[in-house]
Design an enzyme around this catalytic site. Sequence first.
Site, PDB file in Angstrom:
ATOM      1  N   ASP A 116     114.150 -14.295  41.672  1.00  0.00           N
ATOM      2  CA  ASP A 116     113.459 -13.227  42.385  1.00  0.00           C
ATOM      3  C   ASP A 116     113.551 -11.952  41.558  1.00  0.00           C
ATOM      4  OD1 ASP A 116     116.019 -12.220  42.594  1.00  0.00           O
ATOM      5  OD2 ASP A 116     116.069 -12.178  44.769  1.00  0.00           O
TER       6      ASP A 116
ATOM      7  N   ASP B 206     114.886  -7.922  42.105  1.00  0.00           N
ATOM      8  CA  ASP B 206     115.634  -7.071  43.035  1.00  0.00           C
ATOM      9  C   ASP B 206     115.481  -5.604  42.663  1.00  0.00           C
ATOM     10  OD1 ASP B 206     117.272  -9.389  44.297  1.00  0.00           O
ATOM     11  OD2 ASP B 206     117.700  -9.600  42.157  1.00  0.00           O
TER      12      ASP B 206
ATOM     13  N   ASP C 224     113.209  -8.624  46.444  1.00  0.00           N
ATOM     14  CA  ASP C 224     114.147  -7.989  47.370  1.00  0.00           C
ATOM     15  C   ASP C 224     114.132  -6.485  47.143  1.00  0.00           C
ATOM     16  OD1 ASP C 224     115.037 -10.326  48.544  1.00  0.00           O
ATOM     17  OD2 ASP C 224     116.738 -10.569  47.189  1.00  0.00           O
TER      18      ASP C 224
HETATM   19  N1  CTP Z   1     123.211  -9.540  47.131  1.00  0.00           N
HETATM   20  C1  CTP Z   1     123.786  -8.957  48.237  1.00  0.00           C
HETATM   21  N2  CTP Z   1     123.444  -9.375  49.485  1.00  0.00           N
HETATM   22  C2  CTP Z   1     122.533 -10.369  49.653  1.00  0.00           C
HETATM   23  C3  CTP Z   1     121.939 -10.965  48.548  1.00  0.00           C
HETATM   24  C4  CTP Z   1     122.300 -10.520  47.282  1.00  0.00           C
HETATM   25  O1  CTP Z   1     124.592  -8.062  48.076  1.00  0.00           O
HETATM   26  N3  CTP Z   1     122.221 -10.765  50.882  1.00  0.00           N
HETATM   27  C5  CTP Z   1     123.574  -9.081  45.795  1.00  0.00           C
HETATM   28  C6  CTP Z   1     124.350 -10.144  45.053  1.00  0.00           C
HETATM   29  O2  CTP Z   1     125.720  -9.962  45.180  1.00  0.00           O
HETATM   30  C7  CTP Z   1     123.909  -9.931  43.642  1.00  0.00           C
HETATM   31  C8  CTP Z   1     122.558  -9.231  43.731  1.00  0.00           C
HETATM   32  O3  CTP Z   1     122.401  -8.841  45.083  1.00  0.00           O
HETATM   33  O4  CTP Z   1     124.790  -9.056  43.012  1.00  0.00           O
HETATM   34  C9  CTP Z   1     121.425 -10.090  43.288  1.00  0.00           C
HETATM   35  O5  CTP Z   1     121.387 -11.285  44.030  1.00  0.00           O
HETATM   36  P1  CTP Z   1     120.383 -12.455  43.697  1.00  0.00           P
HETATM   37  O6  CTP Z   1     119.009 -11.949  43.583  1.00  0.00           O
HETATM   38  O7  CTP Z   1     120.617 -13.509  44.711  1.00  0.00           O
HETATM   39  O8  CTP Z   1     120.945 -13.039  42.329  1.00  0.00           O
HETATM   40  P2  CTP Z   1     120.665 -12.632  40.810  1.00  0.00           P
HETATM   41  O9  CTP Z   1     121.984 -12.360  40.204  1.00  0.00           O
HETATM   42  O10 CTP Z   1     119.647 -11.554  40.724  1.00  0.00           O
HETATM   43  O11 CTP Z   1     120.117 -13.964  40.175  1.00  0.00           O
HETATM   44  P3  CTP Z   1     118.637 -14.567  40.263  1.00  0.00           P
HETATM   45  O12 CTP Z   1     118.073 -14.464  38.906  1.00  0.00           O
HETATM   46  O13 CTP Z   1     118.820 -15.979  40.690  1.00  0.00           O
HETATM   47  O14 CTP Z   1     117.872 -13.781  41.270  1.00  0.00           O
HETATM   48 MN    MN Z   2     117.840 -11.700  41.794  1.00  0.00          MN
HETATM   49 MN    MN Z   3     117.793 -11.181  45.352  1.00  0.00          MN
END
Ligand code: CTP
Ligand code: MN
Ligand code: MN
Length: 389
Positions: free
Chosen positions: A204, A206, A313
């Site tokens: 995703d 963020d 997100d």
């Molecule tokens: N996070 C959070 N609360 C959530 C989801 C995520 O605090 N409900 C934080 C996680 O701890 C992380 C960050 O948001 O530090 C990003 O989460 P995520 O998008 O799930 O993972 P990524 O590290 O960005 O990996 P990916 O490439 O798979 O998105």
């Molecule tokens: Mn992410």
């Molecule tokens: Mn995320």
Amino acid sequence: PKPNIDPNAMLMKSYACQRRTPLKHHNSFLTDALEILAQNAEYNDNEGRSVAFRRAASVLKALPHRVKSMEDLRSLPCLGDHSQRVIKEILEDGSSREVESTRQSEQYQAIKALTGIFGVGVRTADRWFREGLRSPDDLIHTGQQLNRAQQAGVQYYDDLQKPVTKAEADVISDIVEKAVHAVLPGAEIQLMGGFRRGKEVGHDVDFLITHPEEGKEEGLMPKITNWLEEQGLLLYQKTTRNSYLEKMDGPARAPNNMDRFERCFSIFKLQASAESCTSNSTASVQDVSTGSETERHSDQHSEASDWRAVRVDLVVSPYSQFAFATLGWTGSKLFERELRRWAGQEKHMSLSSHALYDSKQNLYLRAKTEEEIFAYLGLEFIPPSERNA
Ligand code: CTP
Ligand code: MN
Ligand code: MN
Ligand code: MN
């Protein structure tokens, strides 16, 4: 003769937040295996076991060389008996029977496929698995009751399976910036998560949003999503209001991984950036005529399709919490977990994405930058690109 000083013991600290963990490392052949066991433990609701495997994998990611023999692991922290057994077998035989049988198991594959659907957690996936369901298609064919998020998850399943590239993340950054500035000039937007850590792909994109004048950010999210919706750029969104109160969420409350910022889990409709397009047309206004909502996305997905679905997100933080939110939303998840564990166990402090509380002095420690937070915690500053624990 063996040297008296063990270089591993000297160099390898035991908390991931004390170490530098680059994105690319030398031991994927071991860490991938350990992370399958971690994932499987998570599927079986065994968090302790899962974290143990993840910590072991993380130590190997921080090693400056490829592990060639068990000797290389001497005095490394976090490597339990089970992890060592798995590593030994891979070093000797090229693979681990436990890892391979897990990888092949019907339960592991089904839970992986089902939790791969946006809106589906382990609990739901496990219930469906016990009811005999194995894949997203099974959900459709058996007419399962799905909530709004899961419906979107099934509808856009194929697109959401495809990794998001950095180039796509950059296009989405431009769109988000345009949306935010249209509704609140002067707001600041920061790319978070894996892309801030230097990843080339993600599941995703963020973003963290704030405004230097505290209070201006209140109620911002609905304005952003309205703007995006009017432009036809949103396929799905669910916004949650900010529910953080220092008095109630502070030291009295058990540390919670979930933060309480105003946030939005969304799916963007991203126009393909065709080579033929000369201008910045990817962010252009789209006239969207939404077709049948229940139709599965892949059905509409002919070669002619000029867009794809991407998970995004969005999080809004008050300016005074921005440094904590930045630290909390950069990840990796294990790095975050280790930071909180370090704060609690080693410093008698409580760290969240909102604040840092010192239990000895009974006060909140204010910070404007991530560097200040690391300093309060008595940790060397680790830049985002080395938080890939
Ligand atoms: N996070 C959070 N609360 C959530 C989801 C995520 O605090 N409900 C934080 C996680 O701890 C992380 C960050 O948001 O530090 C990003 O989460 P995520 O998008 O799930 O993972 P990524 O590290 O960005 O990996 P990916 O490439 O798979 O998105
Ligand atoms: Mn992410
Ligand atoms: Mn995320
Ligand atoms: Mn598409």
